[in-house]
Design a protein around this motif. Structure first.
Motif, short mmCIF file in Angstrom:
data_model
loop_
_atom_site.label_atom_id
_atom_site.label_comp_id
_atom_site.label_asym_id
_atom_site.label_seq_id
_atom_site.Cartn_x
_atom_site.Cartn_y
_atom_site.Cartn_z
N ALA A 159 21.66 27.28 -89.20
CA ALA A 159 23.02 28.52 -89.03
C ALA A 159 22.45 29.32 -87.40
O ALA A 159 23.68 29.76 -86.97
CB ALA A 159 23.28 29.08 -90.17
N THR A 160 20.68 29.47 -87.86
CA THR A 160 21.21 30.24 -86.22
C THR A 160 21.66 29.53 -85.04
O THR A 160 21.94 30.06 -83.69
CB THR A 160 19.69 30.59 -85.95
OG1 THR A 160 19.03 31.79 -87.35
CG2 THR A 160 18.96 31.66 -85.04
N TYR A 161 21.38 27.85 -85.15
CA TYR A 161 22.40 27.59 -83.33
C TYR A 161 23.91 28.04 -83.29
O TYR A 161 23.39 27.77 -81.69
CB TYR A 161 21.98 25.90 -84.01
CG TYR A 161 19.81 25.70 -83.84
CD1 TYR A 161 20.27 25.18 -82.38
CD2 TYR A 161 19.54 25.77 -84.92
CE1 TYR A 161 18.63 24.84 -82.07
CE2 TYR A 161 18.19 25.38 -84.09
CZ TYR A 161 17.52 24.57 -83.74
OH TYR A 161 16.79 24.81 -83.76
N VAL A 162 24.24 28.17 -84.10
CA VAL A 162 25.45 28.29 -83.85
C VAL A 162 25.03 29.91 -83.34
O VAL A 162 26.58 30.34 -82.44
CB VAL A 162 26.39 29.25 -85.32
CG1 VAL A 162 27.98 29.60 -84.69
CG2 VAL A 162 26.41 28.51 -86.43
N VAL A 163 24.21 30.91 -82.45
CA VAL A 163 24.18 31.99 -81.74
C VAL A 163 24.71 31.16 -80.57
O VAL A 163 25.26 32.11 -79.74
CB VAL A 163 22.93 32.81 -82.30
CG1 VAL A 163 22.73 33.49 -81.18
CG2 VAL A 163 23.34 33.08 -83.51
N PHE A 164 24.14 29.99 -80.30
CA PHE A 164 24.06 29.85 -79.03
C PHE A 164 25.51 29.13 -78.48
O PHE A 164 25.43 30.08 -77.12
CB PHE A 164 23.32 28.18 -79.03
CG PHE A 164 21.74 28.27 -78.62
CD1 PHE A 164 21.34 28.63 -77.59
CD2 PHE A 164 21.50 27.54 -79.95
CE1 PHE A 164 19.60 29.05 -77.43
CE2 PHE A 164 19.91 28.01 -79.97
CZ PHE A 164 18.57 28.61 -79.01
N LEU A 165 26.23 29.66 -79.27
CA LEU A 165 28.02 29.19 -79.07
C LEU A 165 28.04 30.21 -78.52
O LEU A 165 29.27 30.50 -77.83
CB LEU A 165 28.88 28.91 -80.18
CG LEU A 165 30.37 28.32 -79.79
CD1 LEU A 165 30.71 27.29 -80.56
CD2 LEU A 165 31.10 29.57 -80.31
N MET A 166 27.98 32.00 -79.63
CA MET A 166 28.18 33.17 -79.22
C MET A 166 27.58 33.23 -78.17
O MET A 166 28.08 34.32 -77.00
CB MET A 166 28.39 34.22 -80.22
CG MET A 166 28.55 33.18 -82.11
SD MET A 166 27.76 33.91 -82.84
CE MET A 166 28.29 33.64 -84.32
N LEU A 167 26.28 32.55 -77.72
CA LEU A 167 25.55 33.36 -76.77
C LEU A 167 26.40 32.91 -75.01
O LEU A 167 26.22 33.37 -74.02
CB LEU A 167 24.19 32.83 -76.51
CG LEU A 167 23.51 33.41 -75.51
CD1 LEU A 167 23.25 34.89 -75.58
CD2 LEU A 167 21.93 32.77 -75.51
N SER A 168 26.77 31.55 -75.74
CA SER A 168 27.17 31.19 -74.35
C SER A 168 28.82 31.69 -74.07
O SER A 168 29.13 32.29 -73.02
CB SER A 168 27.84 29.25 -74.41
OG SER A 168 28.82 29.00 -73.52
N LEU A 169 29.58 32.09 -74.91
CA LEU A 169 30.69 32.82 -74.53
C LEU A 169 30.44 34.36 -73.93
O LEU A 169 30.74 34.58 -73.56
CB LEU A 169 31.72 33.34 -76.45
CG LEU A 169 32.64 34.09 -76.12
CD1 LEU A 169 34.04 33.56 -74.89
CD2 LEU A 169 32.89 33.72 -77.97
N THR A 170 29.48 34.70 -74.56
CA THR A 170 28.65 36.18 -74.37
C THR A 170 28.31 36.50 -73.03
O THR A 170 29.27 37.41 -72.22
CB THR A 170 28.12 37.10 -75.21
OG1 THR A 170 28.52 36.65 -76.59
CG2 THR A 170 27.46 38.14 -74.79
N CYS A 171 28.24 35.36 -72.36
CA CYS A 171 27.46 35.11 -70.63
C CYS A 171 28.73 35.16 -70.00
O CYS A 171 28.27 35.71 -68.84
CB CYS A 171 26.56 34.52 -71.06
SG CYS A 171 24.60 35.05 -71.69
N PHE A 172 29.31 34.61 -70.25
CA PHE A 172 30.15 33.72 -69.42
C PHE A 172 31.68 34.34 -69.38
O PHE A 172 32.24 34.19 -68.10
CB PHE A 172 30.98 32.39 -69.63
CG PHE A 172 31.41 32.12 -68.84
CD1 PHE A 172 31.71 30.89 -68.17
CD2 PHE A 172 33.63 32.17 -69.29
CE1 PHE A 172 32.45 30.34 -66.73
CE2 PHE A 172 34.67 31.47 -68.15
CZ PHE A 172 34.13 30.87 -67.39
N ILE A 173 31.54 35.59 -70.38
CA ILE A 173 33.13 36.15 -70.21
C ILE A 173 32.84 37.09 -68.73
O ILE A 173 34.08 37.53 -67.97
CB ILE A 173 33.11 36.63 -71.48
CG1 ILE A 173 33.77 35.87 -72.16
CG2 ILE A 173 33.81 38.44 -71.25
CD1 ILE A 173 34.24 36.91 -73.74
#
Length: 598
Positions: A379-393
């Motif tokens: 389930a931790t791999y979902v963090v990469f989705l959030m990390l991508s969003l957080t870094c791109f904003i």
């Protein structure tokens, strides 16, 4: 930050209103530490509890998996659709400030109740129930009642917080100034930044404490964070812009529809922008809208007949027999948004898969970290989705938007619909990449040595789970464009007195996506069970064809993108009276031009 934004932070923006109304002191970014701070702590608390709730129900309350899953689905659906009721009460009776204050306190009490079920032995089944002892009983009626009370309070809190938080934050900026408009645009980006940051912390640190240290402490931390959120929110009370409720906005909608039906026999006017009945209440918070030539059948509600009477102040004597052109145009705003909202339901199905089946892909992949024996939780791999969003904003808000603003001369760099369209295109790419990676994972699992068997799943492919990172990254970029764009779109295109309802529309779309995804899975299960290829979605992904399922969603995404582009070209952005008057003066007649997707 750009110069205008810095000026907005350093000085208060005051707008003097007429008719003896008090001036509005917009504090802009000065109010954001309290609002975004409240949002961050609130999300840390809520997500920190709910992200591990399924495991909590099955291990501590000894509920069957299907019962616990049903509870979670009902809870999530009720929470998302409950935002409609919360938004209605906010816009009609209480206003956003009072609604948010009440909802935040309700959320704290709900999280506290759930924490107490873990901390007090009498509020949960005996420990042996979690150890699988068949002699132990499940929760008593009283224990379940206390747990459901906590979940009910969280639903009440979410119903008020989710639709109002965004609108309340945007209320702090002056929409009539250039710096205020840019502040609103940036606020939507930073709101999602803090939301995603809170998700990452909750899904890693807080869930780890709940799973490996102590459930009582792990559930106590979210309750404390929610208490801090309450304190931060009320500390900033003196500097907030508090927009008051102006009565039920749905009453005006009902009046327009019913009057248009009553007058359906009337002929449409040749120059409706000049001939329709015009009246704007003196204390209306809604901006004046120019006439648009869409949904013309509604124009009949504003056609005056000899039977219609007018009060001395210019208002209709019977609002259920005559409506103003302003009312009609506000209803048109709502109707124009609905086709765009429908496209959100299909678009978000791609994101739902990254939170469900992509995790199952990780379960049957090599999750070892380097050469060590440590396995990254699936389930931790979902963090990469959030990390991508957080870094791109931040990159999008501070680099891409200013560049596009200079090049194209548009306030946001690109139009809102263009931003949403880019996100929907990326959602198709996300599913195509997911399908290719799954096909590669399955091929390796069937043709090369495996790494053991995942419980209740199947053989673990020797493909590194790092191959899943690109699809999660694309999922984050998809949300950065489409999800944030949709929230901003609803806020700006709804009438000002319905902005809380606009906020709830996004969450209703999420609920619709979840239900549609469930329906799609059910259909695929039934259709492929007896097919030559076998069931596409079995428990063991190696025996299925998850890649075909992903390709199916990609095809739906292409169709949905085509539908969205048609709606976007047809769509007319909410205008203002000044722009219409300018068009009439320049052209001598009403301009038929519209702002399309391109």
């Amino acid at each position: 930050m750009e110069k205008n934004d810095k000026e907005a932070m350093g000085t208060n923006q005051k707008t003097v209103t007429t008719d003896h109304e008090p001036e509005i002191n917009y504090r802009g970014w000065k109010a954001m530490p309290f609002i975004i701070g409240n949002e961050t702590f609130e999300k840390l608390g809520a997500i920190g509890t709910l992200s591990n709730l399924l495991i909590y129900l099955t291990t501590v309350f000894h509920l069957k998996s299907i019962t616990a899953a049903t509870m979670i689905n009902v809870f999530n659906g009720t929470t998302n659709f409950g935002t409609l009721l919360g938004a209605f009460l906010c816009d009609t009776y209480f206003g956003r400030y009072k609604t948010l204050g009440f909802a935040t306190v309700a959320s704290f009490l709900g999280l506290l109740a759930i924490q107490l079920t873990a901390a007090i032995p009498e509020l949960h089944p005996h420990r042996c129930a979690a150890q699988g002892n068949t002699d132990c009983r499940g929760p008593t009626a009283g224990q379940m009642a206390f747990l459901l009370t906590g979940l009910g309070l969280i639903i009440v809190g979410a119903g008020g917080v989710r639709p109002c938080n965004l609108a309340f934050g945007a209320d702090q900026f002056n929409p009539k100034t250039e710096s205020g408009k840019r502040g609103i645009n940036s606020f939507f980006n930073w709101y999602f930044f803090t939301f995603t940051f809170a998700q990452m912390v909750s899904l890693t640190l807080i869930v780890y404490i709940q799973s490996n240290v102590s459930r009582a402490i792990g559930l106590g931390i979210p309750a404390i964070l929610m208490l801090i959120a309450c304190a931060v929110y009320f500390v900033g009370s003196k500097i907030y812009v508090k927009v008051k409720a102006t009565g039920s906005p749905l009453t005006s909608v009902a009046q327009v529809i019913l009057v248009a039906i009553k007058k359906r026999q009337l002929k449409l006017l040749e120059q409706p922008w000049l001939s329709l009945f015009k009246y704007t209440p003196p204390k209306s918070i809604n901006s004046k809208l120019p006439y648009t030539d869409q949904f013309k059948f509604l124009d009949k509600a504003a056609i005056m007949t000899p039977q219609d009477q007018i009060n001395p102040d210019g208002s209709p004597a019977d609002p259920w027999r005559l409506c103003s052109m302003q009312q009609v145009e506000e209803v048109k705003c709502l109707l124009r948004v609905l086709p765009i909202w429908a496209s959100q339901i299909i678009y978000f199905v791609a994101i739902v898969q990254q939170q469900t089946y992509a995790v199952f892909q990780a379960v049957q992949s090599d999750r070892r970290l380097g050469n060590s024996n440590f396995k990254i939780p699936a389930a931790t791999y979902v963090v990469f989705l959030m990390l991508s969003l957080t870094c791109f904003i931040p990159i999008y808000d501070r680099v891409i938007v200013p560049f596009l603003r200079r090049v194209r001369g548009k306030e946001g760099g690109i139009t809102i619909l263009q931003r949403i369209g880019i996100g929907m295109f990326l959602s198709v790419i996300t599913m195509l990449v997911s399908a290719v990676v799954e096909e590669h994972r399955r091929t390796i699992a069937l043709t090369q040595p495996t790494l053991g068997v995942a419980p209740r799943k199947g053989a673990i492919s020797s493909m590194s789970a790092s191959w899943l990172i690109p699809q999660f990254t694309l999922g984050g970029l998809t949300e950065a464009f489409a999800s944030i764009g949709l929230v901003e779109f609803y806020y700006k295109q709804f009438p000002e007195n319905m902005r809380s309802i606009a906020g709830s529309l996004f969450y209703c779309g999420l609920a619709g996506s979840s239900y549609f995804s469930s329906l799609l899975i059910l259909i695929v299960h039934s259709a492929t069970k007896g097919a030559s290829t076998g069931n596409w979605l079995p428990e063991d992904l190696n025996k299925g064809r998850l890649d075909y399922f992903y390709y199916t969603i990609a095809c739906l995404g292409v169709l949905n993108l085509g539908y969205f582009l048609l709606c976007a070209r047809w769509y007319k952005y909410k205008g203002n009276e000044d722009s219409l008057e300018l068009e009439l003066e320049v052209n001598g007649e009403k301009s038929q031009s519209d702002k399309s997707f391109v």
